[in-house]
Design an enzyme around this catalytic site. Structure first.
Site, PDB file in Angstrom:
ATOM      1  NE  ARG A 105      -3.358 -10.437  -1.267  1.00 58.70           N
ATOM      2  CZ  ARG A 105      -2.858  -9.670  -0.303  1.00 58.70           C
ATOM      3  NH1 ARG A 105      -3.611  -8.791   0.319  1.00 58.70           N
ATOM      4  NH2 ARG A 105      -1.596  -9.794   0.059  1.00 58.70           N
TER       5      ARG A 105
ATOM      6  CE  LYS B 253       1.198  -4.052   2.119  1.00 59.40           C
ATOM      7  NZ  LYS B 253       0.947  -5.482   1.931  1.00 59.40           N
TER       8      LYS B 253
ATOM      9  CE1 TYR C   7     -22.869  19.664   5.975  1.00 57.86           C
ATOM     10  CE2 TYR C   7     -20.795  18.649   6.631  1.00 57.86           C
ATOM     11  CZ  TYR C   7     -21.499  19.551   5.837  1.00 57.86           C
ATOM     12  OH  TYR C   7     -20.838  20.324   4.939  1.00 57.86           O
TER      13      TYR C   7
ATOM     14  CG  MET D 299     -13.961  16.674   3.124  1.00 59.08           C
ATOM     15  SD  MET D 299     -14.236  17.521   1.557  1.00 59.08           S
ATOM     16  CE  MET D 299     -15.795  16.821   1.048  1.00 59.08           C
TER      17      MET D 299
HETATM   18  C1  PLP Z   1       1.274  -6.109   3.127  1.00 61.46           C
HETATM   19  C2  PLP Z   1       2.038  -7.383   3.047  1.00 61.46           C
HETATM   20  C3  PLP Z   1       2.858  -7.771   4.105  1.00 61.46           C
HETATM   21  C4  PLP Z   1       2.859  -7.072   5.446  1.00 61.46           C
HETATM   22  O1  PLP Z   1       1.720  -7.477   6.165  1.00 61.46           O
HETATM   23  P1  PLP Z   1       1.349  -6.957   7.622  1.00 61.46           P
HETATM   24  O2  PLP Z   1       0.131  -7.709   7.976  1.00 61.46           O
HETATM   25  O3  PLP Z   1       1.108  -5.491   7.511  1.00 61.46           O
HETATM   26  O4  PLP Z   1       2.507  -7.263   8.512  1.00 61.46           O
HETATM   27  C5  PLP Z   1       3.668  -8.885   3.916  1.00 61.46           C
HETATM   28  N1  PLP Z   1       3.618  -9.593   2.747  1.00 61.46           N
HETATM   29  C6  PLP Z   1       2.815  -9.254   1.723  1.00 61.46           C
HETATM   30  C7  PLP Z   1       2.809 -10.070   0.492  1.00 61.46           C
HETATM   31  C8  PLP Z   1       1.983  -8.151   1.846  1.00 61.46           C
HETATM   32  O5  PLP Z   1       1.161  -7.827   0.825  1.00 61.46           O
END
Ligand code: PLP
Length: 348
Positions: free
Chosen positions: A132, A38, A248, A296
């Protein structure tokens, strides 16, 4: 026409990526080892990451949403599984039904939507205490998912990177679920979860961070190799006379004369302000400090010790994820996923 060459780049070590996956796979025991790709492969580039891990034997990939799924869909082939962690919204249904990827259904409404559409194979996320995403573990999960064609039942650990009784608590809840909902595969562990030991592996693990060189737990130290090396080009070299300030808000004032290199890299590239006065570049193994505030698109480093550095030279940004995390106050995850669109990405 020669294509544009950006003044900042990521050197990406494909061997290290594969070596990290192999170690995580070995640590996963008899469980298959997947990959979370992701957020554009945690900033590295999801297509290139997926291509390399597929070649190494990885079969199970995870993205967050259907936009990310579309980016890697052309790589999908028989035997390769892609799961979309946020499930399906109404807006996603047309794409999801046409895709080879599977939604990870997270809510009763998503389950109903998928079932009504006759969507076929899917995964299901159950929340075991993180609060979550996922169906509530206290609800009658078996009844909710009745009739679905579940491939993998998942849950996610809230604190796998700590020694806390909450890990065994989530594990117990997940084991109880396994007794109630039958699925071909169960999956609980992220990178840190893999390091918690064999009880947490089930049938499939889902590392992200550690693939990309992050250290999720002391147990990974010495086994996980760095993958990402940001580099920026020297844009201007200048001399700071004692009493001059730089950047800055003039946060750094020279007590002596300094030679300074101004580099093409800034907070818009994920090199956030937390590195102001704390970051460094590495030249010939020597650490040269960032002076003053990160802008930036620019930052300044002290190159007094390096008289030969000149405009156009490429410098390595100090980006050991553990060290940089402590220096900047950013997590290792933020250090990776913040690496933006302006870098050219070069795989070695
Ligand atoms: C992002 C995620 C992972 C991977 O987690 P890491 O801590 O980066 O290894 C695995 N499972 C779910 C559901 C996630 O959202």
């Amino acid at each position: 026409m020669q294509s544009y060459i950006a003044p900042l780049r990521l050197r990406l070590d494909g061997d290290a990526l594969v070596s990290n996956w192999r170690w995580l796979s070995a640590m996963s025991g008899s469980a298959a080892c997947g990959a979370a790709i992701k957020a554009n492969g945690y900033g590295l580039g999801s297509v290139e990451v997926m291509r390399r891990l597929m070649q190494a034997g990885c079969r199970d990939f995870f993205v967050s949403n259907w936009g990310e799924a579309a980016a890697v869909e052309p790589l999908l082939e028989d035997g390769i599984s892609l799961s979309v962690l946020h499930g399906v919204r109404a807006e996603d249904m047309a794409q999801a039904l046409a895709s080879r990827a599977r939604p990870v259904l997270c809510t009763p409404a998503q389950v109903a939507r998928w079932r009504t559409a006759g969507g076929g194979a899917c995964d299901v996320m159950v929340d075991t205490g993180m609060n979550r995403l996922g169906l509530d573990w206290r609800a009658d999960v078996a009844a909710t998912v009745e009739g679905l064609e579940i491939v993998t039942l998942l849950s996610h650990l809230a604190s796998a990177d700590e020694e806390t009784p909450f890990n065994p608590t989530q594990l117990e809840r997940f084991m109880a679920l396994r007794g109630q909902v039958s699925a071909p595969r169960y999956s609980l562990a992220n990178s840190a979860g893999i390091c918690l030991g064999s009880d947490y592996q089930f049938d499939l693990t889902r590392p992200g961070l550690a693939l990309y060189g992050g250290i999720p737990s002391d147990r990974a130290t010495g086994h996980i190799r760095p993958v990402v090396q940001p580099q920026a080009q020297l844009l201007q070299r200048r001399r700071l006379i004692a009493g001059d300030s730089i950047g800055y808000n003039t946060t750094f004032t020279a007590q002596r004369d300094h030679e300074v290199a101004v580099l093409n890299l800034g907070y818009a590239d994920g090199y956030l302000r937390g590195f102001s006065g704390r970051g460094a570049v590495i030249v010939d193994g020597e650490s040269l400090p960032v002076l003053g505030r990160v802008s930036m698109d620019l930052l300044a480093v002290d190159v007094s010790a390096k008289p030969d550095l000149a405009e156009g030279d490429w410098l390595d940004i100090a980006y050991d994820l553990g060290v940089a995390s402590t220096a900047s106050g950013l997590s290792q995850y933020e250090l990776l996923t913040g690496l933006g669109a302006r870098y050219d990405r070069h795989w070695d």
